[in-house]
Design an enzyme around this catalytic site. Structure first.
Site, PDB file in Angstrom:
ATOM      1  N   GLY A 262       0.795  -1.218   0.000  1.00  0.00           N
ATOM      2  CA  GLY A 262       0.000   0.000   0.000  1.00  0.00           C
ATOM      3  C   GLY A 262       0.829   1.270   0.000  1.00  0.00           C
ATOM      4  N   HIS A 265       5.227   3.933  -5.201  1.00  0.00           N
ATOM      5  CA  HIS A 265       4.659   3.891  -6.550  1.00  0.00           C
ATOM      6  C   HIS A 265       5.786   4.125  -7.553  1.00  0.00           C
ATOM      7  CE1 HIS A 265       1.986   4.659  -9.948  1.00  0.00           C
ATOM      8  NE2 HIS A 265       1.049   4.087  -9.218  1.00  0.00           N
ATOM      9  N   ASP A 316      -4.049   1.697  -3.112  1.00  0.00           N
ATOM     10  CA  ASP A 316      -4.416   0.445  -2.436  1.00  0.00           C
ATOM     11  C   ASP A 316      -4.475   0.590  -0.926  1.00  0.00           C
ATOM     12  OD1 ASP A 316      -2.530  -1.220  -4.947  1.00  0.00           O
ATOM     13  OD2 ASP A 316      -4.711  -1.136  -4.760  1.00  0.00           O
TER      14      ASP A 316
HETATM   15  C1  SDX Z   1      -0.551  -0.271  -8.050  1.00  0.00           C
HETATM   16  O1  SDX Z   1       1.805   1.449 -12.019  1.00  0.00           O
HETATM   17  C2  SDX Z   1       0.638   1.772 -11.598  1.00  0.00           C
HETATM   18  O2  SDX Z   1       0.048   2.789 -11.999  1.00  0.00           O
HETATM   19  C3  SDX Z   1       0.043   0.816 -10.563  1.00  0.00           C
HETATM   20  C4  SDX Z   1      -1.264   1.250  -9.915  1.00  0.00           C
HETATM   21  C5  SDX Z   1      -2.393   1.321 -10.931  1.00  0.00           C
HETATM   22  O3  SDX Z   1      -3.348   2.082 -10.700  1.00  0.00           O
HETATM   23  O4  SDX Z   1      -2.345   0.507 -11.900  1.00  0.00           O
HETATM   24  O5  SDX Z   1      -1.104   2.518  -9.312  1.00  0.00           O
HETATM   25  C6  SDX Z   1      -1.700   0.253  -8.844  1.00  0.00           C
HETATM   26  O6  SDX Z   1      -0.020  -1.298  -8.397  1.00  0.00           O
HETATM   27  C7  SDX Z   1      -0.025   0.522  -6.884  1.00  0.00           C
HETATM   28  C8  SDX Z   1       1.215  -0.135  -6.203  1.00  0.00           C
HETATM   29  C9  SDX Z   1       0.736  -1.261  -5.271  1.00  0.00           C
HETATM   30  N1  SDX Z   1       1.893  -2.030  -4.772  1.00  0.00           N
HETATM   31  C10 SDX Z   1       2.281  -1.945  -3.468  1.00  0.00           C
HETATM   32  O7  SDX Z   1       1.752  -1.218  -2.629  1.00  0.00           O
HETATM   33  C11 SDX Z   1       3.429  -2.872  -3.105  1.00  0.00           C
HETATM   34  C12 SDX Z   1       4.487  -2.125  -2.268  1.00  0.00           C
HETATM   35  N2  SDX Z   1       5.139  -1.145  -3.126  1.00  0.00           N
HETATM   36  C13 SDX Z   1       6.481  -1.425  -3.622  1.00  0.00           C
HETATM   37  O8  SDX Z   1       6.670  -2.769  -3.957  1.00  0.00           O
HETATM   38  C14 SDX Z   1       6.950  -0.392  -4.624  1.00  0.00           C
HETATM   39  O9  SDX Z   1       6.676   0.840  -4.105  1.00  0.00           O
HETATM   40  C15 SDX Z   1       6.435  -0.455  -6.059  1.00  0.00           C
HETATM   41  C16 SDX Z   1       6.699  -1.769  -6.685  1.00  0.00           C
HETATM   42  C17 SDX Z   1       5.002  -0.123  -6.126  1.00  0.00           C
HETATM   43  C18 SDX Z   1       7.202   0.605  -6.851  1.00  0.00           C
HETATM   44  O10 SDX Z   1       8.513   0.334  -6.680  1.00  0.00           O
HETATM   45  P1  SDX Z   1       9.665   0.998  -7.606  1.00  0.00           P
HETATM   46  O11 SDX Z   1       9.257   2.260  -8.187  1.00  0.00           O
HETATM   47  O12 SDX Z   1      10.136  -0.060  -8.529  1.00  0.00           O
HETATM   48  O13 SDX Z   1      10.693   1.373  -6.554  1.00  0.00           O
HETATM   49  P2  SDX Z   1      11.675   0.343  -5.914  1.00  0.00           P
HETATM   50  O14 SDX Z   1      10.936  -0.943  -5.606  1.00  0.00           O
HETATM   51  O15 SDX Z   1      12.883   0.286  -6.767  1.00  0.00           O
HETATM   52  O16 SDX Z   1      11.998   1.037  -4.519  1.00  0.00           O
HETATM   53  C19 SDX Z   1      12.890   2.148  -4.458  1.00  0.00           C
HETATM   54  C20 SDX Z   1      13.350   2.136  -3.023  1.00  0.00           C
HETATM   55  C21 SDX Z   1      13.883   0.785  -2.611  1.00  0.00           C
HETATM   56  O17 SDX Z   1      14.786   0.994  -1.554  1.00  0.00           O
HETATM   57  P3  SDX Z   1      16.351   0.625  -1.829  1.00  0.00           P
HETATM   58  O18 SDX Z   1      16.358  -0.860  -2.155  1.00  0.00           O
HETATM   59  O19 SDX Z   1      16.788   1.494  -2.994  1.00  0.00           O
HETATM   60  O20 SDX Z   1      17.013   0.964  -0.519  1.00  0.00           O
HETATM   61  O21 SDX Z   1      12.245   2.386  -2.146  1.00  0.00           O
HETATM   62  C22 SDX Z   1      11.985   1.236  -1.356  1.00  0.00           C
HETATM   63  C23 SDX Z   1      12.693   0.071  -2.033  1.00  0.00           C
HETATM   64  O22 SDX Z   1      13.042  -0.904  -1.070  1.00  0.00           O
HETATM   65  N3  SDX Z   1      10.552   0.996  -1.367  1.00  0.00           N
HETATM   66  C24 SDX Z   1       9.895   0.417  -0.366  1.00  0.00           C
HETATM   67  C25 SDX Z   1       8.560   0.406  -0.770  1.00  0.00           C
HETATM   68  N4  SDX Z   1       8.445   0.960  -1.988  1.00  0.00           N
HETATM   69  C26 SDX Z   1       9.685   1.318  -2.360  1.00  0.00           C
HETATM   70  N5  SDX Z   1      10.328  -0.089   0.805  1.00  0.00           N
HETATM   71  C27 SDX Z   1       9.379  -0.614   1.611  1.00  0.00           C
HETATM   72  N6  SDX Z   1       8.072  -0.655   1.290  1.00  0.00           N
HETATM   73  C28 SDX Z   1       7.626  -0.170   0.123  1.00  0.00           C
HETATM   74  N7  SDX Z   1       6.338  -0.210  -0.177  1.00  0.00           N
END
Ligand code: SDX
Length: 377
Positions: A262, A265, A316
């Site tokens: 949640g 993004h 979400d």
């Molecule tokens: C939807 O694309 C869309 O438009 C999707 C959506 C739609 O309407 O279709 O908006 C719907 O899918 C929303 C997203 C729902 N997913 C989640 O809530 C799952 C948790 N979120 C993460 O997995 C993450 O934020 C993503 C996958 C959504 C986005 O990740 P990115 O842009 O690929 O960024 P990243 O994973 O490379 O993270 C960058 C950094 C990392 O830290 P480092 O490894 O560089 O130290 O930020 C951290 C990540 O670990 N990070 C998080 C995090 N999100 C990013 N750390 C902990 N929890 C999180 N949620």
């Protein structure tokens, strides 16, 4: 060392144009065919927004009446689909049930049902409307059968949202709940080239069919990094329990390198433009349900995540608890996302076909150099 830059996850890569929606992280805004999604959520029905996504304009009163008449006529769960769902275990994940039901619809020769002189566009418009009308019945029936309850037939005197809730719970929703559901359907409907929509466009780019493209999109949406996050938010709340434990829970979760469902993004980096609207809906539901405990837990985790990682909620995060307070099973949350996003997916499928090019990116080979197969004994 690779020779060309690799764009892992296609992050930041513009692969095509679209006229359907504009996601703008700089202004933290989302437009559907030019209209701010917040305005559509405040003033329109989900039926009107579906029409807008498919046709590019909001419907006139006559166009809306014609669309509503057709949609309501297509609501009764197809008997062949009910037979298929009944053959699936009630322990099957609802996203697997929805994916299977949609895939099965593609095995029927629906061209026989269509008027003469159809073009690919009008055939796909008909298929999009059919899925739009059938998914509430599929999602509602699957939740009911998991609870040992019978199918409830649709009512053609109710709008899309009220009927969806009627078929799920067997009672007409309070106006506040109907509006909350309507807003959630509008907010979830479309979001440019997200993973599931891009999946639908990739499948369509080979000139495969709409049902195959939507089936693939459902598979992509199931994942917890995408649509599956709304279910996972409730699991996180269940782990934490009460608001006072949120910060300690988060510290431990982050120490384990867990992704907090949640939050975050790929495109929005200053907050998801849809969250304020959905949070206002959640606040009303919390108030009506007397669930201040849930509201406090939501606020505590958001506060902890913002202060520890400066990562903000996505849609979400408020949508999960809102659907919980509307009475849906957690496992039904992502199927609700399907029922909404099928409008965006099918709009993109039709747009892809308008100026199609096979989607086939390159890869940089990093495996073993060419070598000989060892001589056989
Ligand atoms: C939807 O694309 C869309 O438009 C999707 C959506 C739609 O309407 O279709 O908006 C719907 O899918 C929303 C997203 C729902 N997913 C989640 O809530 C799952 C948790 N979120 C993460 O997995 C993450 O934020 C993503 C996958 C959504 C986005 O990740 P990115 O842009 O690929 O960024 P990243 O994973 O490379 O993270 C960058 C950094 C990392 O830290 P480092 O490894 O560089 O130290 O930020 C951290 C990540 O670990 N990070 C998080 C995090 N999100 C990013 N750390 C902990 N929890 C999180 N949620």
């Amino acid at each position: 060392m690779t020779e060309t830059p690799i764009h892992k996850g296609l992050a930041g890569v513009v692969v095509d144009t679209t006229a359907i929606s504009k996601v703008n992280p700089d202004t933290n805004s989302l437009l559907y065919r030019g209209y701010p999604v917040q305005d559509l959520a405040a003033h329109c029905s989900f039926e009107e927004v579906a029409y807008l996504l498919w046709h590019g304009e909001l419907p006139s009163p006559d166009q809306l009446a014609e669309m509503e008449k057709l949609e309501r006529s297509l609501r009764p769960l197809d008997a062949r689909t009910k037979t298929l769902i009944d053959a699936l275990p009630t322990t099957a994940h609802p996203m697997d049930v929805v994916r299977t039901a949609v895939s099965q619809l593609g095995t029927f020769d629906d061209t026989l049902l269509q008027p003469e002189g159809l073009t690919d566009r009008t055939l796909n418009e008909g298929r999009a409307m059919y899925l739009f009308a059938q998914l509430p019945a599929i999602v509602a029936y699957d939740q009911r059968r998991r609870r040992g309850e019978d199918l409830i037939e649709p009512r053609d005197d109710l709008g899309y949202s009220a009927n969806f809730l009627w078929m799920t719970f067997g009672s007409e929703p309070a106006p506040a709940v109907e509006q909350a559901f309507n807003v959630s359907m509008i907010l979830y409907a479309e979001h440019s080239f997200n993973a599931s929509t891009f999946t639908a466009r990739v499948v369509t780019s080979t000139l495969s069919d709409l049902y195959s493209a939507v089936t693939g999109a459902i598979g992509a949406l199931k994942g917890p990094l995408h649509g599956g996050a709304n279910e996972a938010v409730m699991a996180v709340f269940g782990e934490i329990g009460t608001a006072d434990r949120a910060d300690d829970w988060l510290e431990a979760a982050l120490a384990e390198k867990r992704k907090i469902m949640g939050f975050g993004h790929r495109v929005y980096k200053h907050g998801d433009s849809r969250v304020p609207t959905m949070k206002a809906v959640l606040d009303d539901l919390v108030e009506h349900a007397g669930r201040r405990d849930l509201g406090d837990l939501y606020d505590a985790l958001e506060q902890a995540m913002t202060s520890r990682k400066n990562i903000l909620p996505n849609l979400d995060y408020p949508a999960g608890p809102a659907y919980h307070l509307m009475g849906f099973d957690t496992a039904t949350f992502t199927p609700l996302f399907v029922a909404s996003r099928v409008t965006g997916w099918t709009a993109h499928i039709m747009e892809q076909l308008e100026s199609n090019s096979l989607i086939r990116p390159l890869s940089e080979y990093v495996g073993p150099d060419q070598r000989e197969v060892p001589a056989r004994p």
